[in-house]
Design a protein around this motif. Structure first.
Motif, PDB file in Angstrom:
ATOM      1  N   HIS A 147      38.055  42.207  36.681  1.00 53.46           N
ATOM      2  CA  HIS A 147      39.070  41.157  36.788  1.00 53.46           C
ATOM      3  C   HIS A 147      39.205  40.780  38.262  1.00 53.46           C
ATOM      4  N   ALA A 170      39.418  33.365  35.553  1.00 56.01           N
ATOM      5  CA  ALA A 170      39.608  34.420  34.555  1.00 56.01           C
ATOM      6  C   ALA A 170      38.786  34.145  33.297  1.00 56.01           C
ATOM      7  N   SER A 171      38.767  32.900  32.852  1.00 59.46           N
ATOM      8  CA  SER A 171      38.010  32.594  31.632  1.00 59.46           C
ATOM      9  C   SER A 171      36.498  32.665  31.868  1.00 59.46           C
ATOM     10  N   LEU A 172      36.043  32.311  33.071  1.00 57.46           N
ATOM     11  CA  LEU A 172      34.610  32.426  33.380  1.00 57.46           C
ATOM     12  C   LEU A 172      34.174  33.891  33.431  1.00 57.46           C
ATOM     13  N   THR A 217      45.167  26.158  37.979  1.00 56.97           N
ATOM     14  CA  THR A 217      44.066  25.718  37.117  1.00 56.97           C
ATOM     15  C   THR A 217      42.797  26.470  37.469  1.00 56.97           C
ATOM     16  N   GLU A 238      31.404  38.755  28.012  1.00 54.72           N
ATOM     17  CA  GLU A 238      31.141  38.756  26.575  1.00 54.72           C
ATOM     18  C   GLU A 238      29.655  38.561  26.260  1.00 54.72           C
ATOM     19  N   SER A 245      42.626  29.346  39.075  1.00 55.72           N
ATOM     20  CA  SER A 245      42.827  30.767  38.772  1.00 55.72           C
ATOM     21  C   SER A 245      42.545  31.066  37.309  1.00 55.72           C
ATOM     22  N   SER A 246      43.067  30.235  36.424  1.00 59.76           N
ATOM     23  CA  SER A 246      42.839  30.473  34.995  1.00 59.76           C
ATOM     24  C   SER A 246      41.376  30.221  34.636  1.00 59.76           C
ATOM     25  N   LEU A 247      40.741  29.275  35.303  1.00 58.29           N
ATOM     26  CA  LEU A 247      39.317  29.027  35.066  1.00 58.29           C
ATOM     27  C   LEU A 247      38.501  30.243  35.493  1.00 58.29           C
ATOM     28  N   LYS A 257      35.632  36.335  31.797  1.00 56.48           N
ATOM     29  CA  LYS A 257      35.672  36.802  30.411  1.00 56.48           C
ATOM     30  C   LYS A 257      34.426  36.344  29.657  1.00 56.48           C
ATOM     31  N   LYS A 258      34.050  35.087  29.826  1.00 60.18           N
ATOM     32  CA  LYS A 258      32.864  34.550  29.151  1.00 60.18           C
ATOM     33  C   LYS A 258      31.609  35.304  29.599  1.00 60.18           C
ATOM     34  N   HIS A 259      31.507  35.553  30.894  1.00 61.70           N
ATOM     35  CA  HIS A 259      30.360  36.310  31.411  1.00 61.70           C
ATOM     36  C   HIS A 259      30.307  37.695  30.776  1.00 61.70           C
TER      37      HIS A 259
END
Length: 132
Positions: free
Chosen positions: A69, A52-54, A46, A60, A48-50, A56-58
């Motif tokens: 990454h 990655a999404s944080l 959980t 963008e 780890s995936s968070l 990605k959001k940063h």
């Protein structure tokens, strides 16, 4: 109030709100820093995936330096490598990482230790040459 205290206060409020439904530790010292809303430890996948999404959001967002990454475990390796390169003894780094045996850290970070060995040889050779 600092961030860790505020986090702990929210966690204790959740525990109080749930009462007997709370599945976390009864004693504060036995608890985890990060838990689900019902008190169980957060699964590493959980987080780890968070992560990655944080990232990605940063990345963008406009006008930001993009982050590479990174896996959840990467900061741990950065921490250990930084300490070893700074000359912190392997047994101390191993203890910080939670390794029961420093040999584990020696195997994982052999490349860093080898750099230190080469540097030590150079320092020794320079001293010998200076004494001659």
């Amino acid at each position: 109030m600092d961030i860790p205290q505020a986090h702990r206060k929210r966690q204790l409020a959740d525990k109080l709100k749930l009462g007997k439904a709370w599945k976390g530790a009864d004693k504060e010292a036995d608890g985890y820093v990060f838990v689900t809303g019902w008190g169980e430890p957060v699964h590493p996948d959980t987080v780890s995936s968070l992560m990655a999404s944080l990232i990605k959001k940063h990345n963008e967002a406009e006008d930001v330096e993009p982050l590479p990454h990174a896996r959840l475990h990467d900061p741990r390796h950065v921490h250990a490598t930084t300490l070893l390169l700074a000359g912190v003894p392997v047994h101390v780094v191993a203890a910080r990482l939670g390794h029961a045996d420093p040999a584990v850290a020696l195997r994982v970070y052999a490349h860093v230790v080898n750099e230190q060995l080469a540097e030590a040889a150079t320092i020794f050779a320079d001293r010998i040459d200076g004494a001659a």
